[in-house]
Design a protein around this motif. Structure first.
Motif, PDB file in Angstrom:
ATOM      1  N   GLY A 149      92.164 108.439  45.445  1.00 53.78           N
ATOM      2  CA  GLY A 149      91.831 107.567  46.572  1.00 53.78           C
ATOM      3  C   GLY A 149      91.990 106.107  46.157  1.00 53.78           C
ATOM      4  N   VAL A 150      92.095 105.228  47.138  1.00 51.25           N
ATOM      5  CA  VAL A 150      92.336 103.807  46.863  1.00 51.25           C
ATOM      6  C   VAL A 150      91.217 103.191  46.034  1.00 51.25           C
ATOM      7  CG1 VAL A 150      92.579 101.528  47.928  1.00 51.25           C
ATOM      8  CG2 VAL A 150      93.792 103.476  48.900  1.00 51.25           C
ATOM      9  N   GLU A 151      89.945 103.523  46.369  1.00 53.67           N
ATOM     10  CA  GLU A 151      88.813 102.915  45.648  1.00 53.67           C
ATOM     11  C   GLU A 151      88.794 103.301  44.178  1.00 53.67           C
ATOM     12  OE1 GLU A 151      84.946 103.451  47.287  1.00 53.67           O
ATOM     13  OE2 GLU A 151      85.171 101.761  48.674  1.00 53.67           O
ATOM     14  N   ASP A 152      88.879 104.595  43.882  1.00 52.49           N
ATOM     15  CA  ASP A 152      88.828 105.049  42.496  1.00 52.49           C
ATOM     16  C   ASP A 152      90.053 104.586  41.713  1.00 52.49           C
ATOM     17  OD1 ASP A 152      86.390 106.176  42.812  1.00 52.49           O
ATOM     18  OD2 ASP A 152      87.005 108.258  42.455  1.00 52.49           O
ATOM     19  N   TYR A 153      91.217 104.542  42.378  1.00 53.70           N
ATOM     20  CA  TYR A 153      92.427 104.039  41.722  1.00 53.70           C
ATOM     21  C   TYR A 153      92.252 102.572  41.357  1.00 53.70           C
ATOM     22  CZ  TYR A 153      97.444 103.502  40.784  1.00 53.70           C
ATOM     23  OH  TYR A 153      98.667 103.254  40.189  1.00 53.70           O
ATOM     24  N   GLY A 154      91.652 101.812  42.270  1.00 53.78           N
ATOM     25  CA  GLY A 154      91.362 100.404  41.987  1.00 53.78           C
ATOM     26  C   GLY A 154      90.362 100.245  40.861  1.00 53.78           C
ATOM     27  N   ILE A 155      89.334 101.129  40.828  1.00 51.97           N
ATOM     28  CA  ILE A 155      88.336 101.083  39.750  1.00 51.97           C
ATOM     29  C   ILE A 155      89.009 101.310  38.401  1.00 51.97           C
ATOM     30  CG2 ILE A 155      86.375 102.313  38.725  1.00 51.97           C
ATOM     31  CD1 ILE A 155      85.380 102.814  41.590  1.00 51.97           C
ATOM     32  N   TYR A 156      89.892 102.318  38.334  1.00 53.37           N
ATOM     33  CA  TYR A 156      90.545 102.601  37.053  1.00 53.37           C
ATOM     34  C   TYR A 156      91.374 101.405  36.586  1.00 53.37           C
ATOM     35  CZ  TYR A 156      92.819 104.951  33.242  1.00 53.37           C
ATOM     36  OH  TYR A 156      93.245 105.272  31.981  1.00 53.37           O
ATOM     37  N   ASN A 157      92.081 100.748  37.506  1.00 56.14           N
ATOM     38  CA  ASN A 157      92.915  99.602  37.126  1.00 56.14           C
ATOM     39  C   ASN A 157      92.086  98.420  36.645  1.00 56.14           C
ATOM     40  OD1 ASN A 157      96.023  99.723  37.665  1.00 56.14           O
ATOM     41  ND2 ASN A 157      95.098 100.964  39.266  1.00 56.14           N
ATOM     42  N   VAL A 158      90.995  98.124  37.341  1.00 49.32           N
ATOM     43  CA  VAL A 158      90.233  96.936  36.967  1.00 49.32           C
ATOM     44  C   VAL A 158      89.370  97.182  35.729  1.00 49.32           C
ATOM     45  CG1 VAL A 158      88.192  97.322  38.444  1.00 49.32           C
ATOM     46  CG2 VAL A 158      88.917  94.988  37.900  1.00 49.32           C
ATOM     47  N   VAL A 159      88.792  98.398  35.593  1.00 55.00           N
ATOM     48  CA  VAL A 159      87.990  98.697  34.402  1.00 55.00           C
ATOM     49  C   VAL A 159      88.899  98.815  33.182  1.00 55.00           C
ATOM     50  CG1 VAL A 159      86.441 100.355  33.303  1.00 55.00           C
ATOM     51  CG2 VAL A 159      86.145  99.778  35.713  1.00 55.00           C
ATOM     52  N   GLY A 160      90.081  99.425  33.386  1.00 50.63           N
ATOM     53  CA  GLY A 160      91.062  99.458  32.297  1.00 50.63           C
ATOM     54  C   GLY A 160      91.459  98.065  31.876  1.00 50.63           C
ATOM     55  N   GLY A 161      91.411  97.123  32.822  1.00 52.33           N
ATOM     56  CA  GLY A 161      91.708  95.728  32.494  1.00 52.33           C
ATOM     57  C   GLY A 161      90.678  95.111  31.570  1.00 52.33           C
ATOM     58  N   VAL A 162      89.414  95.527  31.713  1.00 54.74           N
ATOM     59  CA  VAL A 162      88.371  95.034  30.802  1.00 54.74           C
ATOM     60  C   VAL A 162      88.675  95.478  29.373  1.00 54.74           C
ATOM     61  CG1 VAL A 162      85.929  95.178  30.205  1.00 54.74           C
ATOM     62  CG2 VAL A 162      86.607  94.999  32.603  1.00 54.74           C
ATOM     63  N   VAL A 163      89.085  96.738  29.208  1.00 53.59           N
ATOM     64  CA  VAL A 163      89.447  97.237  27.878  1.00 53.59           C
ATOM     65  C   VAL A 163      90.686  96.530  27.359  1.00 53.59           C
ATOM     66  CG1 VAL A 163      90.167  99.284  26.577  1.00 53.59           C
ATOM     67  CG2 VAL A 163      88.395  99.476  28.322  1.00 53.59           C
ATOM     68  N   ALA A 164      91.654  96.306  28.249  1.00 54.76           N
ATOM     69  CA  ALA A 164      92.885  95.633  27.830  1.00 54.76           C
ATOM     70  C   ALA A 164      92.621  94.229  27.309  1.00 54.76           C
ATOM     71  CB  ALA A 164      93.870  95.578  28.997  1.00 54.76           C
ATOM     72  N   MET A 165      91.487  93.654  27.669  1.00 53.57           N
ATOM     73  CA  MET A 165      91.157  92.321  27.157  1.00 53.57           C
ATOM     74  C   MET A 165      90.996  92.344  25.635  1.00 53.57           C
ATOM     75  SD  MET A 165      88.651  90.654  30.043  1.00 53.57           S
ATOM     76  CE  MET A 165      88.910  89.012  29.433  1.00 53.57           C
ATOM     77  N   PRO A 170      82.149  99.777  43.786  1.00 53.64           N
ATOM     78  CA  PRO A 170      81.527 100.394  44.973  1.00 53.64           C
ATOM     79  C   PRO A 170      80.271 101.189  44.608  1.00 53.64           C
ATOM     80  CG  PRO A 170      83.914 100.699  45.012  1.00 53.64           C
ATOM     81  CD  PRO A 170      83.577 100.106  43.680  1.00 53.64           C
ATOM     82  N   GLU A 171      79.343 101.224  45.538  1.00 51.87           N
ATOM     83  CA  GLU A 171      78.072 101.920  45.308  1.00 51.87           C
ATOM     84  C   GLU A 171      78.310 103.405  45.016  1.00 51.87           C
ATOM     85  OE1 GLU A 171      73.791 102.596  47.639  1.00 51.87           O
ATOM     86  OE2 GLU A 171      75.385 101.366  48.533  1.00 51.87           O
ATOM     87  N   GLY A 172      77.590 103.906  44.019  1.00 56.87           N
ATOM     88  CA  GLY A 172      77.694 105.314  43.662  1.00 56.87           C
ATOM     89  C   GLY A 172      78.796 105.642  42.673  1.00 56.87           C
ATOM     90  N   ARG A 173      79.621 104.638  42.257  1.00 58.99           N
ATOM     91  CA  ARG A 173      80.740 104.909  41.350  1.00 58.99           C
ATOM     92  C   ARG A 173      80.560 104.248  39.985  1.00 58.99           C
ATOM     93  NH1 ARG A 173      82.419 109.011  41.717  1.00 58.99           N
ATOM     94  NH2 ARG A 173      84.529 108.617  40.927  1.00 58.99           N
ATOM     95  N   MET A 174      79.363 103.702  39.720  1.00 56.67           N
ATOM     96  CA  MET A 174      79.149 103.021  38.446  1.00 56.67           C
ATOM     97  C   MET A 174      79.175 103.988  37.267  1.00 56.67           C
ATOM     98  SD  MET A 174      78.932 100.142  37.012  1.00 56.67           S
ATOM     99  CE  MET A 174      78.507  98.932  38.266  1.00 56.67           C
ATOM    100  N   THR A 175      78.637 105.196  37.440  1.00 56.95           N
ATOM    101  CA  THR A 175      78.662 106.184  36.349  1.00 56.95           C
ATOM    102  C   THR A 175      80.101 106.541  35.988  1.00 56.95           C
ATOM    103  OG1 THR A 175      76.537 107.136  37.029  1.00 56.95           O
ATOM    104  CG2 THR A 175      77.957 108.493  35.643  1.00 56.95           C
TER     105      THR A 175
END
Length: 511
Positions: free
Chosen positions: A41-57, A122-127
């Motif tokens: 889904g768009v939300e989870d795909y976006g989460i993976y890209n942005v959180v992966g960006g934190v690691v890429a730092m 998004p709410e409920g996706r922090m875990t």
């Protein structure tokens, strides 16, 4: 002359091997992106890209040392010192193991705090986002330890092995697509875990191959203080350049998240993935050319290196242009055909990303030439000082309410300046004449590009959007670009070489 001819043949052979790899990988990657986007889904795909960006730092730490390792290995191969090469490899592994431990600790502490306290999830996706963070950290560290092995394969120009391992990796990721679709568990968490498993498998394959084929890849617990100091000095200045690029990519990704939310992170992720697939064709060529630039410098063949720098920059631009023109003219239809759900803003993001990549591609061979000297202090200071402007200017643009597309315009303008600065740094560091680059690369580029785009632009504007128009645009674009490049973009000597290669290739099949 014979040595130059042999080098050119080897570059051509390695490029073809890597293109075979890329065609398969690109098909798998594009299919995988479609499946993963729809599965997550768009939300989870976006989460993976942005959180992966934190690691890429954390590539700010690793990338500088990785470039140092590649440079030192290629340089010693150019000099032919096998004993020194063995010391460099073992020292490199020691460095990467220590760095992996440091990144795991810093990533868990700093990345965990930033994710849970600052990011817009998004709410409920922090875990699930935390699972992505820790799995991404582990995968990052596994890949980090593989770098000395990868560098040896590329430096030895064993592109067949590099291609086969990459195909194995792409095939395993294709298997992930199937497993994600049927997974009864949280799909985002499952995706993150399965990527770690693939990284571990590929790490062991690289280690096994290098241990069997390269004598220097047999690890020994060596401590060479002098070499550590040299690598540390080189990496320290490279740290600035990597930090600049990091802020311009992952930093901007986080700004987009903070100002616009994860939906636009998904759009940026799709655009970046398509652009990355296109760039693979050029990166294959660069992977084949870069070792020879460093080896030419190490062997004192400066004139040959200058020729290869210009030729490599010109050919890399033209190769990217072959794919860029049809994709940019048919962006909307290609994305609709490829994805069931196209995130908003993806079309304009992709077009602007490709333009930025074409500009950035021009400086690739110049960077390799500067790194070959080992003296990159001035280069890193100036390029970082100019390049890092993308991040603050984007922040300012967003604060003043400018649209999200403004970050791409900022990137394009800043990197025009970066390329100009890079030429003058090369003049001081290598005595490279900027006018040579302008004459051999920039002028052909400025003439070929507008001429090549005329016919495919007419075709794209003469028919309604359809699969037939897509096919016509691609065919006309390839014919128009190839013809224009051959007649205008190549020198007389380059045209003769292309005709000879084509004749040799034809004769092999005729016989």
């Amino acid at each position: 002359m014979a040595n130059t001819s042999s080098n050119n043949k080897r570059i051509a052979k390695n490029t073809l091997l890597l293109y075979f790899r890329t065609l398969l990988i690109m098909a798998i990657t594009l299919y995988m992106s479609r499946v993963i986007l729809n599965a997550l889904g768009v939300e989870d795909y976006g989460i993976y890209n942005v959180v992966g960006g934190v690691v890429a730092m954390f590539s700010l730490l690793s990338g500088s040392l990785s470039n140092a390792i590649s440079r030192f290995i290629m340089f010693e191969l150019g000099r032919g010192d096998s004993k020194r090469l063995s010391v460099i490899f073992s020292t490199s592994v020691n460095i990467q193991l220590g760095l992996s431990l440091l990144i795991m600790v810093l990533g868990a502490a700093v990345g965990g705090w930033f994710l849970n306290m600052q990011m817009n999830i998004p709410e409920g996706r922090m875990t699930a986002a935390n699972w992505v963070l820790y799995c991404s950290l582990l995968m990052f560290c596994v890949n980090l330890v593989s770098i000395p092995y990868n560098a040896c394969i590329i430096a030895h120009e064993r592109m067949a092995a590099f291609a086969y391992v990459s195909i194995l990796e792409a095939s395993l990721k294709l298997l992930i697509c199937y497993l994600i679709v049927i997974s009864p568990f949280d799909k985002l968490i499952s995706y993150a875990i399965l990527l770690v498993v693939v990284a571990l498998i590929i790490r062991f394959v690289y280690g096994f191959y290098c241990g069997r084929h390269f004598e220097e890849c047999r690890y020994r617990p060596i401590y060479d203080r002098s070499l550590l100091k040299q690598m540390g000095s080189f990496a320290g200045w490279q740290f600035l350049s990597n930090g600049c690029w990091l802020f311009n990519t992952q930093g901007v990704n986080i700004l987009i998240n903070m100002f616009f939310g994860v939906a636009l992170n998904a759009a940026r992720g799709v655009a970046t993935q398509v652009d990355g697939a296109i760039q693979q064709f050029v990166n294959n060529f660069m992977t084949a050319v870069n070792p020879q630039i460093t080896k030419d410098y190490a062997a004192g063949r400066i004139k040959e290196m200058f020729t290869l720098v210009c030729r490599g920059a010109k050919f890399s631009y033209f190769l990217l242009m072959l794919f860029a023109i049809p994709v940019m003219l048919e962006t909307e239809y290609v994305l609709t055909l490829w994805l069931k759900t196209v995130p908003d803003h993806t079309v304009i993001f992709l077009r602007l990303t490709i333009i930025g990549s074409m500009l950035n591609m021009l400086g690739g061979t110049g960077l390799t030439a500067c790194m070959a000297t080992g003296n990159i202090k001035r280069y890193s200071i100036w390029i970082s000082s100019v390049g890092v402007l993308v991040f603050p200017l984007t922040w300012i643009a967003f604060e003043f309410g400018l649209p999200v597309e403004s970050t791409y315009i900022v990137f394009i303008m800043v990197y025009i300046g970066v390329n100009v600065v890079k030429l003058y740094i090369m003049k001081g560091l290598l005595h490279f004449p900027p006018v040579l680059f302008v004459r051999k690369v920039v002028v052909p580029m400025l003439i070929v590009t507008p001429v090549a785009v005329i016919l495919p632009l007419i075709v794209a504007n003469s028919f309604e959007q359809s699969f037939l128009r897509l096919c016509l645009t691609v065919i006309v674009s390839l014919i128009s670009s190839s013809t224009t490049i051959f007649l205008i973009g190549l020198t007389g000597g380059e045209r003769k070489a292309v005709v000879k290669k084509a004749a040799d290739f034809r004769n092999k099949f005729v016989r």
